[in-house]
Design an enzyme around this catalytic site. Structure first.
Site, PDB file in Angstrom:
ATOM      1  N   LYS A  53     122.995  40.485  85.764  1.00 49.22           N
ATOM      2  CA  LYS A  53     124.007  41.538  85.937  1.00 49.22           C
ATOM      3  C   LYS A  53     123.273  42.858  85.784  1.00 49.22           C
ATOM      4  CE  LYS A  53     126.650  44.281  84.208  1.00 49.22           C
ATOM      5  NZ  LYS A  53     126.575  45.701  84.697  1.00 49.22           N
ATOM      6  N   GLY A  99     120.414  47.227  76.327  1.00 48.36           N
ATOM      7  CA  GLY A  99     121.332  48.344  76.542  1.00 48.36           C
ATOM      8  C   GLY A  99     121.689  49.007  75.228  1.00 48.36           C
ATOM      9  N   SER A 100     122.866  49.576  75.186  1.00 52.42           N
ATOM     10  CA  SER A 100     123.257  50.389  74.029  1.00 52.42           C
ATOM     11  C   SER A 100     123.745  49.512  72.878  1.00 52.42           C
ATOM     12  CB  SER A 100     124.374  51.342  74.448  1.00 52.42           C
ATOM     13  OG  SER A 100     125.493  50.579  74.862  1.00 52.42           O
ATOM     14  N   GLU A 145     126.405  49.947  71.254  1.00 47.81           N
ATOM     15  CA  GLU A 145     127.860  49.779  71.377  1.00 47.81           C
ATOM     16  C   GLU A 145     128.171  48.533  72.211  1.00 47.81           C
ATOM     17  OE1 GLU A 145     126.241  52.704  72.242  1.00 47.81           O
ATOM     18  OE2 GLU A 145     126.615  53.546  70.248  1.00 47.81           O
ATOM     19  N   GLY A 190     126.053  46.127  72.842  1.00 49.41           N
ATOM     20  CA  GLY A 190     125.473  44.980  72.143  1.00 49.41           C
ATOM     21  C   GLY A 190     126.441  44.409  71.114  1.00 49.41           C
ATOM     22  N   GLU A 213     118.268  43.770  72.997  1.00 50.64           N
ATOM     23  CA  GLU A 213     117.253  44.840  72.980  1.00 50.64           C
ATOM     24  C   GLU A 213     118.029  46.142  73.068  1.00 50.64           C
ATOM     25  OE1 GLU A 213     113.960  44.528  72.842  1.00 50.64           O
ATOM     26  OE2 GLU A 213     113.744  42.374  73.137  1.00 50.64           O
TER      27      GLU A 213
HETATM   28  P1  NAD Z   1     124.839  50.191  78.355  1.00 46.90           P
HETATM   29  O1  NAD Z   1     124.964  49.430  77.087  1.00 46.90           O
HETATM   30  O2  NAD Z   1     125.909  51.132  78.721  1.00 46.90           O
HETATM   31  O3  NAD Z   1     124.742  49.171  79.595  1.00 46.90           O
HETATM   32  C1  NAD Z   1     123.737  48.189  79.675  1.00 46.90           C
HETATM   33  C2  NAD Z   1     124.241  47.038  80.523  1.00 46.90           C
HETATM   34  O4  NAD Z   1     125.295  46.365  79.826  1.00 46.90           O
HETATM   35  C3  NAD Z   1     124.842  47.461  81.862  1.00 46.90           C
HETATM   36  O5  NAD Z   1     124.518  46.499  82.830  1.00 46.90           O
HETATM   37  C4  NAD Z   1     126.339  47.463  81.563  1.00 46.90           C
HETATM   38  O6  NAD Z   1     127.135  47.277  82.705  1.00 46.90           O
HETATM   39  C5  NAD Z   1     126.451  46.280  80.626  1.00 46.90           C
HETATM   40  N1  NAD Z   1     127.594  46.301  79.712  1.00 46.90           N
HETATM   41  C6  NAD Z   1     128.207  47.385  79.173  1.00 46.90           C
HETATM   42  N2  NAD Z   1     129.223  46.985  78.369  1.00 46.90           N
HETATM   43  C7  NAD Z   1     129.231  45.633  78.387  1.00 46.90           C
HETATM   44  C8  NAD Z   1     130.048  44.636  77.758  1.00 46.90           C
HETATM   45  N3  NAD Z   1     131.055  44.955  76.945  1.00 46.90           N
HETATM   46  N4  NAD Z   1     129.781  43.335  77.999  1.00 46.90           N
HETATM   47  C9  NAD Z   1     128.762  42.977  78.804  1.00 46.90           C
HETATM   48  N5  NAD Z   1     127.978  43.876  79.453  1.00 46.90           N
HETATM   49  C10 NAD Z   1     128.201  45.182  79.232  1.00 46.90           C
HETATM   50  O7  NAD Z   1     123.411  50.893  78.311  1.00 46.90           O
HETATM   51  P2  NAD Z   1     122.745  51.844  79.399  1.00 46.90           P
HETATM   52  O8  NAD Z   1     123.385  53.180  79.318  1.00 46.90           O
HETATM   53  O9  NAD Z   1     122.693  51.143  80.711  1.00 46.90           O
HETATM   54  O10 NAD Z   1     121.244  51.904  78.841  1.00 46.90           O
HETATM   55  C11 NAD Z   1     120.850  52.771  77.838  1.00 46.90           C
HETATM   56  C12 NAD Z   1     120.669  52.041  76.520  1.00 46.90           C
HETATM   57  O11 NAD Z   1     119.783  50.938  76.695  1.00 46.90           O
HETATM   58  C13 NAD Z   1     120.029  52.924  75.479  1.00 46.90           C
HETATM   59  O12 NAD Z   1     120.660  52.732  74.238  1.00 46.90           O
HETATM   60  C14 NAD Z   1     118.599  52.413  75.435  1.00 46.90           C
HETATM   61  O13 NAD Z   1     117.911  52.668  74.238  1.00 46.90           O
HETATM   62  C15 NAD Z   1     118.799  50.953  75.663  1.00 46.90           C
HETATM   63  N6  NAD Z   1     117.555  50.309  76.120  1.00 46.90           N
HETATM   64  C16 NAD Z   1     116.877  49.481  75.265  1.00 46.90           C
HETATM   65  C17 NAD Z   1     115.667  48.899  75.649  1.00 46.90           C
HETATM   66  C18 NAD Z   1     114.884  47.998  74.715  1.00 46.90           C
HETATM   67  O14 NAD Z   1     113.948  47.351  75.168  1.00 46.90           O
HETATM   68  N7  NAD Z   1     115.205  47.932  73.436  1.00 46.90           N
HETATM   69  C19 NAD Z   1     115.155  49.170  76.919  1.00 46.90           C
HETATM   70  C20 NAD Z   1     115.866  50.021  77.764  1.00 46.90           C
HETATM   71  C21 NAD Z   1     117.073  50.571  77.350  1.00 46.90           C
END
Ligand code: NAD
Length: 483
Positions: free
Chosen positions: A179, A232-233, A235, A237, A254
């Site tokens: 996804k 991702g974020s 929140e 996670g 992550e």
């Molecule tokens: P995000 O959490 O908004 O989205 C990430 C992904 O999760 C997207 O595909 C989104 O559609 C999906 N998603 C969102 N809510 C969801 C839910 N409730 N259930 C399932 N899937 C869901 O994050 P973003 O804005 O795309 O990315 C930025 C964040 O990612 C930052 O916090 C950054 O630090 C983090 N990040 C971490 C790493 C790492 O290796 N630790 C690497 C890159 C980015």
């Protein structure tokens, strides 16, 4: 003509329900493509295809060496198309294409090649035991694939992060439904097409595009998805833990960071300035490991703050497709508003604005590289992830104070120690609570190294051999030996 992107399910391009998501160019704010807005029904088809490959499908019949050969072919094809893939990711978020060409793509290719080797090395163990009611036994373990993986990916380094998951899970013999972020689906779709060209059986790699609350949630809830690998974020996670965790799926997270860069007064001044600037401004600061909290020893602080402010002012901001431009806009409107909100908060809470500031461009989501000095570690700009080109400088006096400040954070993804004293460097590295520490180098990534965080930065490791093991279950088998 805008591009029309579909899902990729069981080896075919699939239109889905017909609902679409518009993709917007962050430089021009114009729509340049649309992608399929996935539904639970699309997820159902994709998971069924992935599951069938594990339950007697062609994929389940391959051994590790055969999976490794397919991964090597995929690496060759990604290498063939690397400029195209880098440009896709760069254009989607307004990043300079030179960054993914130099960093993300070589790293992704190296990950695929490394995983090709891991595929044949996922060995079990023979374990001595006390026997069974007086009889001798032989116990051994085997590494089995976890099952169907739901891989949920963010927008900041889409191809590289997708490959971190894909390479490892394929090495382990799993199948996947990817996804991608709703902002950046192209490179994942291209990667899936390349996997088909490489000869992966249809259904091993599927891509369902769409929103987290729809596609992501459906993956987390699907009974045949065994593991969710999320980047991702925090929140999102947390939300994923709530849905997938209670269903006893494996969940790897992550998440974000607020990574410290500790600059001691015996560091090489030029190297530390260059390294801190890279850690702040690469990918417009939209990097999980961004070294956004600069902890500087007091007698160096003024000179260091001035040098970093100068480095920020020297960054050429503009359309990243033009020659000489080093920094494009941030990826999306909400990101633009978020970064400006934090810059205003820094000013309101009393930090000194040494470079940059709140931006009001006519068009395009451009923000100015920004440096705050004289900040305190309890300010929002020091504690919260901004995910933009904003650096916060905090002064310390002693090594013990530097370590305490570094660890005074909800996050624990990465850290850097800048010093000429290597004994101190190792002592400080050992004391920092983070998944990775660079000594005199910011965030070194390598296909052989594990990556991941502690505390709010996440759970689990990707990359390296640890990354491949994370997609296996260890099964123990015991045989009673006749006496
Ligand atoms: P995000 O959490 O908004 O989205 C990430 C992904 O999760 C997207 O595909 C989104 O559609 C999906 N998603 C969102 N809510 C969801 C839910 N409730 N259930 C399932 N899937 C869901 O994050 P973003 O804005 O795309 O990315 C930025 C964040 O990612 C930052 O916090 C950054 O630090 C983090 N990040 C971490 C790493 C790492 O290796 N630790 C690497 C890159 C980015």
């Amino acid at each position: 003509m805008t591009q029309h992107l579909n899902h990729f399910i069981a080896g075919k391009s699939v239109e889905g329900s017909g609902a679409r998501i518009e993709l917007i160019d962050p430089v021009t704010e114009q729509v340049y493509a649309s992608s399929a807005r996935g539904t639970a029904a699309d997820v159902e088809r994709a998971v069924a295809a992935a599951h069938a490959q594990l339950e007697g499908g062609a994929w389940s019949q391959l051994d590790g060496a055969q999976r490794g050969r397919l991964l090597t072919k995929l690496a060759d094809l990604v290498e063939r198309d690397s400029e195209q893939l880098a440009d896709m990711d760069a254009n989607a978020i307004g990043r300079s294409p030179m960054e993914p060409r130099r960093m993300d793509l070589p790293n992704a290719i190296a990950n695929l090649r490394a995983a090709a080797g891991w595929a044949n090395q996922l060995e079990g163990r023979t374990i001595p035991t006390g026997g069974y009611f007086g009889s001798k036994t032989l116990s051994y373990t085997v590494r089995e694939p976890v099952g169907v993986v739901g891989a949920i990916v963010p927008w900041n380094s889409p191809l590289m992060i997708t490959v971190w998951k894909l390479a490892a899970l394929l090495a382990a013999g799993c199948t996947v439904v990817i996804k991608p972020s709703e902002e950046t689906p192209q490179s994942a779709l291209h990667l899936a097409a390349l996997a088909q060209e490489a000869g992966f059986p249809d259904g091993v790699i599927n891509v369902v595009t769409g929103y987290g609350a729809e596609v992501g949630k459906a993956l987390c809830e699907h009974p045949q998805v065994a593991k969710i690998s999320f980047t991702g974020s925090p929140e999102a996670g947390r939300e994923i833990q709530r849905t997938a965790g209670v269903l006893f799926k494996q969940v790897a997270l992550e998440l974000g960071g607020k990574s410290p860069q500790i600059v001691f007064d015996d560091a090489s001044f030029e190297d530390a300035v260059r390294g801190c600037a890279l850690g702040l401004f690469a990918n417009q600061g939209q990097v999980c490991a961004a070294g956004s909290r600069i902890l500087v020893q007091r007698n160096l602080a003024e000179r260091f703050g001035a040098a970093l402010a100068e480095a920020a002012q020297a960054v050429q901001v503009g359309d990243p497709r033009e020659d000489g431009v080093q920094m494009g806009p941030v990826a999306k409107k909400t990101q633009f508003e978020r970064v400006n909100r934090y810059i205003q908060l820094g000013i309101d809470q009393g930090a000194t604005l040494a470079a940059g500031g709140v931006s009001t461009p006519e068009r395009g989501w451009f923000v100015r590289p920004t440096i705050f000095t004289n900040a305190r570690n309890d300010m929002a700009i020091a504690q919260e992830e901004i995910f933009g080109p904003v650096g916060t400088l905090i002064v310390f006096d002693t090594e013990a104070e530097a370590i305490a400040l570094a660890n005074d954070s909800a996050y624990g993804l990465a850290a850097t120690v800048w010093t000429g004293n290597l004994v101190r460097a190792h002592r400080v590295a050992a004391a920092i609570k983070a998944g990775a520490v660079g000594i005199n180098c910011w965030s070194p990534l390598d296909a052989n190294l594990p990556w991941g965080g502690v505390k709010t930065s996440g759970i689990g490791r990707e990359g390296g051999f640890s990354g491949a093991l994370a997609y296996t279950e260890e099964k123990v088998i015991t045989v009673l030996l006749p006496s």
